[in-house]
Scaffold this motif. Structure first.
Motif, PDB file in Angstrom:
ATOM      1  N   TRP A  70      -6.066  25.003  19.658  1.00 14.63           N
ATOM      2  CA  TRP A  70      -4.731  24.729  19.148  1.00 14.63           C
ATOM      3  C   TRP A  70      -4.203  25.880  18.304  1.00 14.63           C
ATOM      4  CZ3 TRP A  70      -2.126  20.247  20.332  1.00 14.63           C
ATOM      5  CH2 TRP A  70      -2.870  19.246  20.946  1.00 14.63           C
ATOM      6  N   GLY A  71      -2.890  26.065  18.378  1.00 15.25           N
ATOM      7  CA  GLY A  71      -2.226  26.969  17.466  1.00 15.25           C
ATOM      8  C   GLY A  71      -1.917  26.284  16.154  1.00 15.25           C
ATOM      9  N   GLN A  72      -1.324  27.029  15.234  1.00 17.01           N
ATOM     10  CA  GLN A  72      -1.064  26.507  13.896  1.00 17.01           C
ATOM     11  C   GLN A  72       0.256  25.771  13.812  1.00 17.01           C
ATOM     12  OE1 GLN A  72      -0.447  29.569  14.836  1.00 17.01           O
ATOM     13  NE2 GLN A  72       1.623  29.992  14.061  1.00 17.01           N
TER      14      GLN A  72
ATOM     15  N   TYR B 180       6.136  22.333  16.537  1.00 16.06           N
ATOM     16  CA  TYR B 180       5.713  22.514  17.913  1.00 16.06           C
ATOM     17  C   TYR B 180       4.391  23.279  17.939  1.00 16.06           C
ATOM     18  CZ  TYR B 180      10.109  20.711  19.676  1.00 16.06           C
ATOM     19  OH  TYR B 180      11.156  19.887  19.988  1.00 16.06           O
ATOM     20  N   TYR B 181       3.445  22.738  18.698  1.00 17.98           N
ATOM     21  CA  TYR B 181       2.114  23.316  18.805  1.00 17.98           C
ATOM     22  C   TYR B 181       1.820  23.707  20.246  1.00 17.98           C
ATOM     23  CZ  TYR B 181       1.252  20.961  14.322  1.00 17.98           C
ATOM     24  OH  TYR B 181       1.303  20.519  13.021  1.00 17.98           O
ATOM     25  N   CYS B 182       1.215  24.846  20.424  1.00 15.28           N
ATOM     26  CA  CYS B 182       0.679  25.144  21.747  1.00 15.28           C
ATOM     27  C   CYS B 182      -0.823  24.863  21.743  1.00 15.28           C
ATOM     28  CB  CYS B 182       0.963  26.572  22.185  1.00 15.28           C
ATOM     29  SG  CYS B 182      -0.032  27.837  21.393  1.00 15.28           S
TER      30      CYS B 182
ATOM     31  N   GLN C 172      -8.061  32.301  19.418  1.00 15.12           N
ATOM     32  CA  GLN C 172      -6.901  32.053  18.575  1.00 15.12           C
ATOM     33  C   GLN C 172      -5.660  31.860  19.437  1.00 15.12           C
ATOM     34  OE1 GLN C 172      -8.631  35.237  18.061  1.00 15.12           O
ATOM     35  NE2 GLN C 172     -10.140  34.043  16.910  1.00 15.12           N
ATOM     36  N   LEU C 173      -4.836  30.924  19.008  1.00 19.05           N
ATOM     37  CA  LEU C 173      -3.530  30.721  19.613  1.00 19.05           C
ATOM     38  C   LEU C 173      -2.485  30.906  18.518  1.00 19.05           C
ATOM     39  CD1 LEU C 173      -4.163  27.513  21.769  1.00 19.05           C
ATOM     40  CD2 LEU C 173      -4.182  29.873  22.531  1.00 19.05           C
ATOM     41  N   VAL C 174      -1.507  31.747  18.766  1.00 18.12           N
ATOM     42  CA  VAL C 174      -0.498  32.036  17.758  1.00 18.12           C
ATOM     43  C   VAL C 174       0.882  31.819  18.346  1.00 18.12           C
ATOM     44  CG1 VAL C 174       0.459  33.758  16.185  1.00 18.12           C
ATOM     45  CG2 VAL C 174      -2.009  33.708  16.626  1.00 18.12           C
TER      46      VAL C 174
ATOM     47  N   CYS D 224       3.543  31.631  22.771  1.00 14.46           N
ATOM     48  CA  CYS D 224       2.206  31.406  22.226  1.00 14.46           C
ATOM     49  C   CYS D 224       1.235  32.335  22.951  1.00 14.46           C
ATOM     50  CB  CYS D 224       1.796  29.956  22.413  1.00 14.46           C
ATOM     51  SG  CYS D 224       0.088  29.599  21.951  1.00 14.46           S
ATOM     52  N   VAL D 225       0.566  33.154  22.166  1.00 17.14           N
ATOM     53  CA  VAL D 225      -0.383  34.117  22.724  1.00 17.14           C
ATOM     54  C   VAL D 225      -1.807  33.672  22.409  1.00 17.14           C
ATOM     55  CG1 VAL D 225      -1.152  36.506  22.747  1.00 17.14           C
ATOM     56  CG2 VAL D 225       1.266  35.979  22.416  1.00 17.14           C
TER      57      VAL D 225
END
Length: 121
Positions: free
Chosen positions: A111-113, A93-95, A3-5, A22-23
């Motif tokens: 990908w993050g949300q 913006y996405y990480c 997961q990327l948040v 982004c973690v």
């Protein structure tokens, strides 16, 4: 699973600054390159910054000189410091990150949300 948040988006005045974070968490064996992308309605998602595992960073023409990407490998976190923001920086913006999971042969892009950044007076 990985997961990327993202966090840190919001509304900012033109000329202002924001810092996105982004973690990455989950089944991470190797956390490779990490990225920031952005997307506006009707346009393709564009990469604006990349940071390698060792910290080497590259930027799009739009981001260079105003944005700074960095990472903390101990925290599996990537940051995007955005300065001198303009209305045209308004976007989601996405990480993303290249992750090799335990038990896998290859790295996969995750990908993050996304987090909304709005630059407006």
């Amino acid at each position: 699973q990985v997961q990327l948040v993202e966090s840190g988006g919001g509304l900012v005045l033109p000329g202002g600054s924001l810092r996105l974070s982004c973690v990455a968490s989950g089944n991470i064996f190797v956390l490779g390159a990490m990225f920031w992308y952005r997307q506006t309605p009707g346009k393709e998602r564009e990469q604006i910054a990349r940071v390698a595992t060792g910290g080497f960073a590259t930027y799009s023409d739009d981001a260079r000189g105003r944005f700074s990407i960095s990472r903390d490998n101990a925290k599996n976190t990537v940051y995007l410091q955005m300065n001198s923001l303009k209305p045209e920086d308004t976007a989601v913006y996405y990480c993303s990150a290249d992750v090799k999971e335990r038990g896998s042969w290859d790295s996969i892009r995750h990908w993050g949300q996304g987090t909304q950044v709005t630059v407006s007076s």
